[in-house]
Design a protein around this motif. Sequence first.
Motif, PDB file in Angstrom:
ATOM      1  N   ASP A 112     -31.985 -46.684   7.800  1.00 16.05           N
ATOM      2  CA  ASP A 112     -31.385 -47.782   7.048  1.00 16.05           C
ATOM      3  C   ASP A 112     -30.598 -48.638   8.039  1.00 16.05           C
ATOM      4  O   ASP A 112     -29.653 -48.154   8.647  1.00 16.05           O
ATOM      5  CB  ASP A 112     -30.470 -47.200   5.967  1.00 16.05           C
ATOM      6  N   LEU A 113     -31.015 -49.902   8.168  1.00 18.72           N
ATOM      7  CA  LEU A 113     -30.414 -50.757   9.194  1.00 18.72           C
ATOM      8  C   LEU A 113     -28.919 -50.983   8.945  1.00 18.72           C
ATOM      9  O   LEU A 113     -28.099 -50.817   9.842  1.00 18.72           O
ATOM     10  CB  LEU A 113     -31.156 -52.094   9.258  1.00 18.72           C
ATOM     11  N   GLU A 114     -28.569 -51.328   7.685  1.00 23.31           N
ATOM     12  CA  GLU A 114     -27.169 -51.623   7.377  1.00 23.31           C
ATOM     13  C   GLU A 114     -26.286 -50.404   7.640  1.00 23.31           C
ATOM     14  O   GLU A 114     -25.217 -50.491   8.234  1.00 23.31           O
ATOM     15  CB  GLU A 114     -27.048 -52.057   5.908  1.00 23.31           C
ATOM     16  N   MET A 115     -26.775 -49.245   7.190  1.00 27.03           N
ATOM     17  CA  MET A 115     -26.016 -48.010   7.385  1.00 27.03           C
ATOM     18  C   MET A 115     -25.914 -47.673   8.875  1.00 27.03           C
ATOM     19  O   MET A 115     -24.893 -47.183   9.343  1.00 27.03           O
ATOM     20  CB  MET A 115     -26.722 -46.883   6.625  1.00 27.03           C
ATOM     21  N   SER A 116     -27.000 -47.963   9.614  1.00 25.38           N
ATOM     22  CA  SER A 116     -27.013 -47.600  11.038  1.00 25.38           C
ATOM     23  C   SER A 116     -25.910 -48.335  11.789  1.00 25.38           C
ATOM     24  O   SER A 116     -25.287 -47.778  12.689  1.00 25.38           O
ATOM     25  CB  SER A 116     -28.376 -47.888  11.655  1.00 25.38           C
TER      26      SER A 116
END
Lengths: 71, 704
Positions: free
Chosen positions: A19-23
């Motif tokens: 998950d890009l946002e979480m990363s």
Amino acid sequence: MKLSELEPGQSGIIEKFTDLEMSVKLMEMGCLPGEFIQVERIAPLGDPMAITVSGYQLSLRKREASTIILK
Amino acid sequence: MKGDLKIALVGNPNTGKSTLFNSLTGLNQKVGNFPGVTVDKKIGYCKLFDGRKAQIIDLPGTYSLYPKSKDECIVMETLVDERNTAHPDLIIFIADATNLKRNLLLYTQVADLKIPIVLALNMMDLAIQSGIEIAIDALSSKLGVQVVPISARNDNGIDRLKQVIGYTGNISTQEDIIAVEELMPGLVEQVREVIPVRAPYAALQLTHQYEQLSFLSTVAKNRIQKIKETCSFHSQQVQAAEIIARYNFINDILFDTLRLKESAKRETWSNRIDQVLTHKVFGFFIFFGILFLIFQSIFAWSAYPMDLIKELFDHLRDFGHRLLPAGVLTNLLVDGVLAGLSGVLVFIPQIAILFGFISILEDTGYMSRVTFMMDKLMRKVGLNGKSVVPLVSGFACAVPSIMSTRNIENWKDRMITILVTPLVSCSARLPVYTLLISLAVPSKRIGGMINMQGLALMAMYVLSIASAVVVAWLFKQVLRSRERGYFIMELPVYRMPRWNTIFLTVYQKVKTFVLEAGQVIIAVSIILWVLASYGPSDHQQRAEEVYQSAVYTKQYTAQEIEHLKASARLENSYAGILGRAMEPIIKPLGFDWKIGIALITSFAAREVFVGTMAVIYNVGTDESNSISIQEKMQSAKDISTGSPIFTPAVTWSLMIFYAFAMQCMSTLAIVYRETKSLKWPVIQFGYMTGMAYLASLVVYQLFK
């Protein structure tokens, strides 16, 4: 393998995130690809979990931990 | 007071930032507001060795310039907007030396904003103890800024830091860490046409965050939006690339400057404590033990100082009435202002005790374990692990509890906690319930063991918790939040509490309450006093005169006549008139206009209901006489029909009303102060009163 699947005491090395946002948030907190990660304990009710990463402890929910893929 | 130099303290949470702030400024600090957010703006002053006075502002702790919450936005707004009144001439960046890598991420972001910066490495003593060696000079030359090792807890290195601040010039010496031009070619140039920012990285940050920055005009926002589109700027991808680039830089630097001699000992020691404190069984046991201790102390211990304050003010009022000439002005001063002031000061013991405990729990690191343990349970109803402490403290008083929601970082969780805390049955409801239960429930035992009145009281407490949980769940569905529900939280190593930090927290909380919420409370209590003491033209006087006739003086004692007069004065006051006007609205709940008067006066505080009932039913308020109020209320009859007024249906309806209604101006005042907007106290007053009305309506109509 996902971080959320580890038991207390088990460890791994971060490979990538799903998950890009979480990363972005996880990397800000020191969870970077290549970093060693160890599960310290799981909260009494089964969620969240406490991990050690780059020399300190972090608590995160299993749903969030499932976005971390380990080598 | 104005400073010669403006300094901002920036750093991660849990790095000792407030400790450093306190040791730089001491008691020489004040708390103000940042517009639009709920974090306090802490400003203090510090005398430098060259005689200049530095104004120091403590910015909220954050892990990155990309904010996770509205509160963290403040850091960006202050540092990027050069016209911001808090925009610093110099930044002291405080980093935890035991966790340098993660701390340096924010450092590199802040350094790239090109404001002169000094790096303070805190907790050096702990770092050395756990075998971490940092080559200070090498680090300083690689970063191009002054690096000062300190230990804020022991006041080590603070003088050295002040010296360094003194000779740091007003031009930034650090090199760009991130090459923004390589990351997004052409972007800086275009953004600078909209806003002349100094640092290239500031331009990049603006492109990421323009939507939520309050200092940008709509025109500027639209232009940046255009630039973002033409550059096909994908915010999260750019952020990820930036963070990886920053960590590469940090790893390079630390490779040469940081040595780990042995594995960190402190961590394992802390781990051992956690095995007990977050244990499946003992963990909860200890936590509930601590909650019980907090609850007991705000309930029981605070009673003594509170009684003392009340007595002191009663004496002051007596004294005032005897000393000052009788008249409207004296009445206003003594019965209006002094009573209002007493109503403010009486909260101090509870606030001080609760915040004493909470800051110990925060300071030792235990609070984050509470969040860790309770998160799963509380999340289901839209609350946060940290909501447990305010909710339980709510059994004593909602005012300090709502103040304590400040440490819930997530905006939505905090709002829901604030909104539902007043539903928890506070100690001011207890005298109301005791009186009403004695009217509605016979003092019988079931099976020789369980007292029915006790059972009824317990039912009211259970109802309060159940309603708080249900309403929290409802707000969880309704409230919208732009913040995604993250729960990535640091579990700091356990530490001993620092008593002076705790003292300062308690002092600040009490001061803010008295100065800010206090104003509203005094103003409202004066209005309520006027409503209950004065009436239009000579209404009250005429009503009183009736009792001077021989018919009454023969039949009653002088004291009884005084009670009758007091009752007549109240019934003919503005509050009495309002009560009559309200009657059609509250009639369906089973309330008459006399109860209406009590609803108005008890807006000051719920327990005032009992006192008002005493006046209305001609019982003196001076003696302790809940029995005689109870008897009078029991025998009160409707004049036209002759049936009793306080039937079980009316009494239960009234109890349910007090369980849900927002009958507390102090709570509303503190919600206004904590949320910094009228919107939330209005919503809270509206939903609670609405809920109370509907519930009482149902109860009365079913049981009458």
